[in-house]
Design an enzyme around this catalytic site. Structure first.
Site, PDB file in Angstrom:
ATOM      1  N   GLU B  49      43.099  38.245  32.333  1.00 46.38           N
ATOM      2  CA  GLU B  49      43.575  37.376  33.411  1.00 46.38           C
ATOM      3  C   GLU B  49      42.436  36.712  34.171  1.00 46.38           C
ATOM      4  O   GLU B  49      42.585  35.601  34.680  1.00 46.38           O
ATOM      5  CB  GLU B  49      44.468  38.151  34.372  1.00 46.38           C
ATOM      6  CG  GLU B  49      45.833  38.533  33.802  1.00 46.38           C
ATOM      7  CD  GLU B  49      45.821  39.856  33.057  1.00 46.38           C
ATOM      8  OE1 GLU B  49      44.711  40.410  32.824  1.00 46.38           O
ATOM      9  OE2 GLU B  49      46.910  40.350  32.696  1.00 46.38           O
ATOM     10  N   PHE B 111      56.845  50.462  38.714  1.00 44.37           N
ATOM     11  CA  PHE B 111      55.860  50.232  37.654  1.00 44.37           C
ATOM     12  C   PHE B 111      55.263  48.828  37.761  1.00 44.37           C
ATOM     13  O   PHE B 111      55.994  47.848  37.874  1.00 44.37           O
ATOM     14  CB  PHE B 111      56.520  50.417  36.283  1.00 44.37           C
ATOM     15  CG  PHE B 111      55.563  50.155  35.144  1.00 44.37           C
ATOM     16  CD1 PHE B 111      54.453  50.958  34.952  1.00 44.37           C
ATOM     17  CD2 PHE B 111      55.775  49.085  34.282  1.00 44.37           C
ATOM     18  CE1 PHE B 111      53.564  50.706  33.915  1.00 44.37           C
ATOM     19  CE2 PHE B 111      54.886  48.833  33.243  1.00 44.37           C
ATOM     20  CZ  PHE B 111      53.777  49.643  33.068  1.00 44.37           C
ATOM     21  N   GLN B 112      53.967  48.765  37.746  1.00 50.04           N
ATOM     22  CA  GLN B 112      53.216  47.507  37.869  1.00 50.04           C
ATOM     23  C   GLN B 112      53.559  46.733  39.138  1.00 50.04           C
ATOM     24  O   GLN B 112      53.509  45.511  39.171  1.00 50.04           O
ATOM     25  CB  GLN B 112      53.376  46.621  36.615  1.00 50.04           C
ATOM     26  CG  GLN B 112      52.661  47.232  35.411  1.00 50.04           C
ATOM     27  CD  GLN B 112      52.593  46.308  34.200  1.00 50.04           C
ATOM     28  OE1 GLN B 112      53.413  45.409  34.020  1.00 50.04           O
ATOM     29  NE2 GLN B 112      51.595  46.536  33.357  1.00 50.04           N
ATOM     30  N   LYS B 161      60.946  39.475  39.573  1.00 46.95           N
ATOM     31  CA  LYS B 161      61.622  39.315  38.282  1.00 46.95           C
ATOM     32  C   LYS B 161      63.090  38.939  38.452  1.00 46.95           C
ATOM     33  O   LYS B 161      63.622  38.123  37.703  1.00 46.95           O
ATOM     34  CB  LYS B 161      61.504  40.622  37.491  1.00 46.95           C
ATOM     35  CG  LYS B 161      61.889  40.485  36.028  1.00 46.95           C
ATOM     36  CD  LYS B 161      61.520  41.722  35.224  1.00 46.95           C
ATOM     37  CE  LYS B 161      61.747  41.474  33.724  1.00 46.95           C
ATOM     38  NZ  LYS B 161      61.364  42.645  32.926  1.00 46.95           N
ATOM     39  N   MET B 475      18.030  37.522  37.689  1.00 47.00           N
ATOM     40  CA  MET B 475      17.808  37.225  39.098  1.00 47.00           C
ATOM     41  C   MET B 475      17.527  38.512  39.867  1.00 47.00           C
ATOM     42  O   MET B 475      16.671  38.543  40.751  1.00 47.00           O
ATOM     43  CB  MET B 475      19.011  36.483  39.691  1.00 47.00           C
ATOM     44  CG  MET B 475      18.779  35.959  41.102  1.00 47.00           C
ATOM     45  SD  MET B 475      17.390  34.790  41.191  1.00 47.00           S
ATOM     46  CE  MET B 475      18.248  33.209  41.045  1.00 47.00           C
TER      47      MET B 475
END
Lengths: 181, 571
Positions: B49, B111-112, B161, B475
């Site tokens: 993602e 869940f999630q 959802k 760096m």
């Protein structure tokens, strides 16, 4: 070596240099979190905060925020607040232009007649009212300026077991003065 | 017309003219992926993602249109937090759609489930948790309006959802009023009185500088800037976020200011008597120690965001508008400074004495990273877009690539997000398929997001990636060398592990390697000849190369360290 004391914010009810922001916000979920989050992440200090439905329109609420203009320039605080999409209007009241009021409620245990006499004295001096009484305690209410509430709070501190709440102030411009947008 | 929330969401995106979504499906967003099959919108399936988010950013930076990313709830949404934060810092227009558990499950640790609107409150311009399917078109239209107007930025839409599964009667907002944003007023009338005061300040200036920031690119004001600069003869500096807003080839351009800016740009700001800040925000990487920054300068600050005024540096005149509008107004009002000949003589002397430079390339290698960048730039077709990660390679690219066109530089400025380069280059190429796109990357950055080259190969997005492989987190190594007594702590990566050529080949790309100057030229030509698959080149560069000039963190810009070969008599 002794460990440092846990961090605790210093409790100051009347800031040295405060401003009152009257903020009209959309009445949507999470708006208070957005305001509080903004103040937290930008390091702006809030002294008090009061929220109520706006007078005229159910879509809006009015949030009265007393900010510490020492912690950040007022221009920064207003500019950042204004960027919150749910903030509709901000008016800034300098203390000298504002009529500020606050409500204080305190329950004071009263177990002997000496305490009772001293408490009645304190109430009378402060112009407070008794709003609830039972055999062992008295509940006192004061509606007044923040400094009047400060004074009463200090007086009540000498009563053991006092339980005290304050609402935080609400404010309107004094008649003939205007807030700056 | 009855639609599911999911259908309404996709149809709303079509209404907004969305051509491409970068995303990765999962449970809570599943319903929305179904109507996507029937839509003309192209979906690019990222492998992580974070990659989807940076692709959307690269797309937005290269095209000026909002980037769109779509991911699922929970970890899908937290994985895209870094790109959202990055877009917030760089004011990149982004619309991110996240799936959410059903409204009936919110707050139950389902869940999630994850409070992504809460998490992103501080790093989005605004976010929405949509409560009903009927509200979806408004949320989408409002999100695009917010992301692209005023000071642009990321906007997140969280879609439960059950909202995407329920039915709605199709509608779409046709007016701004229907967006129901009573608190959002991004534009203001131009303050004519402030314009007049600005003109006055400019007319009195003897040592003015146009301090050009990213807002100039967002405003599409490059042409206006060129006209104004040429009319006034003022010197121009372009910040990291504004590279390309003014041509590097132009004689009035002094280059980039700041921590790794050119000596002329840094010093011109320091000695100026008037800064005209154009969509710039006095970032600490530009100012160095703020109290010592441009001590003799008055400031005219042009910004569309009033919260930038007096945040870091006091402004004598503020103009709350976009850069293009401000420049047009100043030009119309006839803003002209005093003759600047003496000022230009000083600037030219600085420029002649301390040009950007690096040590002579060694024929047998290792390669000089700056030489590699110049070689790629010389062989790049006109209009090539270049992306980078964050670190030494980014600074060298900003210094040694010649930017002559807006929106050809895609990088992570404010947030400094390592791993930005590869996915951002992919997004840029999707948005501008007509342009060649190079990613100049570091070996450390490449390892963070390289898997998106699988996406690039699968989706036929032929970018070219140059890894300046110095085997270190360069760096950080530079700081440890200069400021921590060469005590190198956790910065060594190895030049050979991973084997970048094999890795590239495993991802379906062409993998090349160059260890000396001769190979360098050959592999660049070879890469330029490949236009169907992504190419990755492992350039073996000198570990000890450092970025100069440099102003140490917290130091005054007066204490700029030039390249060692230029030290001697004066500074």
């Amino acid at each position: 070596m002794t460990p440092p004391e846990p961090f605790a914010a210093e409790i100051v009810h009347t800031p040295v240099r405060h401003h009152i922001l009257s903020v009209l916000v959309e009445n949507k979920a999470g708006v208070l979190a957005r305001i509080a989050g903004l103040f937290a992440r930008r390091g702006f200090n809030i002294y008090s905060l009061a929220v109520a439905p706006a007078e005229s329109d159910a879509r809006f609420s009015r949030v009265t925020i007393v900010v510490d203009a020492e912690s950040a320039p007022l221009e920064q605080i207003v500019g950042q607040l204004d960027k919150l999409v749910n903030v509709v209007a901000i008016s800034d009241l300098a203390p000298r232009d504002a009529l500020e009021r606050e409500l204080l409620l305190a329950s004071v245990p009263v177990l002997d007649s000496d305490t009772r006499a001293r408490l009645l004295d304190t109430i009378a001096n402060a112009g407070a009212a008794i709003v609830d009484v039972d055999a062992s305690a008295v509940t006192v209410m004061l509606t007044g300026t923040p400094s009047a509430c400060d004074d009463l709070e200090r007086s009540l501190e000498s009563f053991p077991g006092v339980e005290l709440h304050r609402t935080g102030r609400v404010a309107l411009p004094r008649l003939g003065r205007t807030a700056t947008a | 017309m009855q639609l599911t929330g999911a259908q309404a969401l996709i149809k709303s995106l079509e209404q907004q003219g969305v051509e491409t979504i970068f995303g990765l499906p999962g449970g809570a967003i599943l319903p929305v992926y179904d109507p996507l099959l029937d839509s003309p919108i192209r979906h690019i399936l990222a492998r992580h993602e974070q990659g989807a988010g940076h692709m959307a950013e690269g797309y937005a930076l290269a095209t000026g249109r909002p980037g769109v990313a779509m991911v699922t709830s929970g970890p899908g949404s937290t994985n895209i937090v870094t790109p959202i934060g990055n877009a917030h810092m760089d004011s990149t227009p982004l619309v991110v759609i996240t799936g959410q558990v059903a409204t009936t499950s919110i707050g139950t640790d389902a869940f999630q489930e994850c409070d992504i609107t809460g998490i992103t409150m501080g790093i989005t311009k605004h976010n929405f948790l949509v409560q009903s399917a009927q509200e979806l078109p408004r949320a989408v239209a409002a999100a695009f309006h917010l992301a692209t107007t005023g000071r642009p930025g990321p906007v997140l839409i969280d879609v439960p959802k059950d909202v995407s599964q329920s039915m709605m009667e199709w509608w779409y907002p046709e007016t701004l009023e229907e967006l129901d944003l009573p608190g959002y007023h991004p534009t203001r009338d131009l303050d004519e009185e402030a314009v007049a005061r600005a003109v006055q300040l400019i007319s009195r200036a003897e040592r003015p500088v146009l301090y050009v920031g990213g807002g100039t690119l967002k405003s599409g004001a490059s042409a206006a800037l060129l006209a104004f600069a040429e009319a006034t003869r003022m010197p121009v500096v372009t910040t990291l976020m504004a590279r390309g807003a003014f041509p590097d080839s132009h004689d009035q351009h002094l280059g980039m200011p700041g921590m790794h800016g050119t000596y002329a740009a840094v010093t011109a700001l320091q000695r100026s008597d008037l800064l005209v800040a154009l969509g710039a925000r006095f970032d600490d990487r530009v100012t160095g120690r703020v109290s010592a920054f441009a001590p003799g300068a008055s400031v005219i600050h042009v910004d569309i965001d009033r919260a930038e005024f007096n945040k870091i540096r006091h402004a004598d005149v503020t103009l709350q508008t976009d850069v293009g509008t401000a420049l047009a107004a100043l030009g119309d009002a006839g803003a002209t400074p005093a003759p600047l000949d003496a000022w230009w003589r000083e600037i030219r002397a600085w420029r002649a004495q301390y040009p950007l430079t690096y040590d002579e390339p060694v024929v047998d290698g290792p390669l000089r990273p700056q030489h590699v960048i110049e070689a790629i730039a010389q062989r790049a077709e006109p209009g090539t877009i270049v992306a980078s990660g964050v670190g030494q390679h980014q600074m060298w690219t900003s210094q040694f690539w010649r930017f002559d066109e807006p929106r050809t530089w895609v990088n992570s400025g404010g947030a400094g997000t390592m791993g930005f380069g590869v996915p951002a280059a992919i997004g840029a190429k999707v948005g501008r398929p007509d342009r060649a796109v190079w990613c100049i990357d570091g070996d450390g950055c490449f390892q963070m997001t390289a898997q998106e080259l699988v996406t690039a190969r699968a989706e036929r997005i032929p970018i070219k990636v140059a890894i300046l492989n110095n085997a270190y987190l360069g760096m950080v190594r530079q700081w440890q060398e200069m400021f921590y007594d060469e005590r190198y702590s956790e910065v060594y990566l190895s030049a050979d592990l991973p084997d970048y050529v094999k890795w590239a080949e495993a991802m379906g790309c062409v993998g090349l390697r160059a260890t000396n100057v001769k190979e360098m030229a050959d592999v660049i030509d070879e890469a330029n000849a490949i236009n169907d698959v992504p190419v990755v080149i492992d350039f073996r560069t000198d570990t000890s190369e450092k970025v100069f000039p440099m102003v140490a963190a917290g130091a005054s810009n007066d204490d700029i360290m030039v390249h060692p070969s230029q030290r001697g008599g004066a500074r």
